[in-house]
Design a protein around this motif. Sequence first.
Motif, PDB file in Angstrom:
ATOM      1  N   TRP A   1       0.831  -1.214   0.000  1.00 43.01           N
ATOM      2  CA  TRP A   1       0.000   0.000   0.000  1.00 43.01           C
ATOM      3  C   TRP A   1       0.860   1.256   0.000  1.00 43.01           C
ATOM      4  O   TRP A   1       0.599   2.183  -0.752  1.00 43.01           O
TER       5      TRP A   1
ATOM      6  N   THR B   1       1.249   3.971  -2.974  1.00 42.68           N
ATOM      7  CA  THR B   1       0.836   5.350  -2.688  1.00 42.68           C
ATOM      8  C   THR B   1       1.918   6.341  -3.071  1.00 42.68           C
ATOM      9  O   THR B   1       1.643   7.386  -3.674  1.00 42.68           O
TER      10      THR B   1
ATOM     11  N   TYR C   1       2.026   6.683  -6.756  1.00 45.98           N
ATOM     12  CA  TYR C   1       0.864   7.456  -7.201  1.00 45.98           C
ATOM     13  C   TYR C   1       1.077   8.946  -6.941  1.00 45.98           C
ATOM     14  O   TYR C   1       0.747   9.785  -7.788  1.00 45.98           O
TER      15      TYR C   1
ATOM     16  N   ASP D   1      -8.637  10.730  -0.405  1.00 44.82           N
ATOM     17  CA  ASP D   1      -8.389  10.166  -1.740  1.00 44.82           C
ATOM     18  C   ASP D   1      -7.411   8.999  -1.665  1.00 44.82           C
ATOM     19  O   ASP D   1      -7.630   7.935  -2.263  1.00 44.82           O
TER      20      ASP D   1
ATOM     21  N   GLU E   1      -8.847   5.900   0.233  1.00 44.22           N
ATOM     22  CA  GLU E   1      -9.916   5.243  -0.524  1.00 44.22           C
ATOM     23  C   GLU E   1      -9.357   4.345  -1.612  1.00 44.22           C
ATOM     24  O   GLU E   1      -9.961   3.321  -1.958  1.00 44.22           O
ATOM     25  N   ARG E   2      -8.191   4.675  -2.156  1.00 40.76           N
ATOM     26  CA  ARG E   2      -7.585   3.845  -3.207  1.00 40.76           C
ATOM     27  C   ARG E   2      -7.340   2.424  -2.719  1.00 40.76           C
ATOM     28  O   ARG E   2      -7.321   1.483  -3.517  1.00 40.76           O
ATOM     29  N   HIS E   3      -7.128   2.261  -1.427  1.00 46.28           N
ATOM     30  CA  HIS E   3      -6.859   0.932  -0.863  1.00 46.28           C
ATOM     31  C   HIS E   3      -7.997   0.473   0.041  1.00 46.28           C
ATOM     32  O   HIS E   3      -7.843  -0.495   0.783  1.00 46.28           O
TER      33      HIS E   3
END
Length: 316
Positions: free
Chosen positions: A192, A196, A199, A212, A215-217
């Motif tokens: 994770w 991140t 990203y 944001d 929420e991606r994970h």
Amino acid sequence: MNTNQNAAQQPFERAIQFTNDVYVDFVAENSFVSQFFVTYLANLPKAFNHHQIFQNGISFNILLYCTSGCGWFSIGDRVHCINPNQYVLIPATGLRVEYGAQDDGFWGVYIAHFDGQNIHSFNDSFGLDPFISPTDVGGNQKGIDLWEEMYHLLNKPRTYSNYLQANFCLYHFLGSFLFPAQEDQKDQSEHWISETVNYMKKMIHEKLSVEDLAERHHLSVSYFSSLFRKAMGLAPLEYFIQLKLQSACSLLKERGLKVKEVADAIGYDDPFHFSRLFKKHMRVSPLAYKSLHRSAQRNTGVPTIGLGIKHSLMAV
């Protein structure tokens, strides 16, 4: 053996429920099973308007594992939200119990109800009471796999062997939440964090929020922030600012862009705000930084590194 299988009201939902008469012969002949046994399983991948209420309390335990969206549960007058990668184990109680999806959204959830002669001893041993709160558990793939195995076995022909095996799975299923494997959690957490950071680098020109990123994970904000700070030494948005400033240093040194152009390139609409932020972290203004490095390059002919950037970031 007679069972009631609940037809799914929405696509891909699965549920199976056993009526009390299922256990009359089976439990009587298997004293081990009578300690703990499954009474209800459900998986709702994306349930809207979902609501269960037990007005007079419950004589069994309920495990809820949220995988997406947001849900809630209440015991008596105490109401809690339950977010992705959180679970709660609601103990048998005489108080009213309710759970479901948030009114304005949905939730993805795995549900297991279980009962047994030793249910109260089990709850006492693990300190389960009506004042419990949700627990962060991360992505419990092992628990999901065990739920799937129980569901598969209980959907097969009702034989003593299948039912006994499903109830053995129940022990492991509960254990995957109560005693999560530390190494599995560590590997998942590292993935994770790594994803991140990558990203953030790709989105250096954008504005991001902790919500944001979490929420991606499918993680709660508090759990994600705690993991990130533990791994990187900074809160997520503090780290993102450091990445932005690192990029700003490169743009000022190597491309000679104007301050406003640099601010735009890393997602700041207000160049004055960017300049204040830059000076706070770098100890010099963007213009002074740009002039300093131009002068240093003229004198030595060798590009210089940034001033004041966190050492941990220079190796990222």
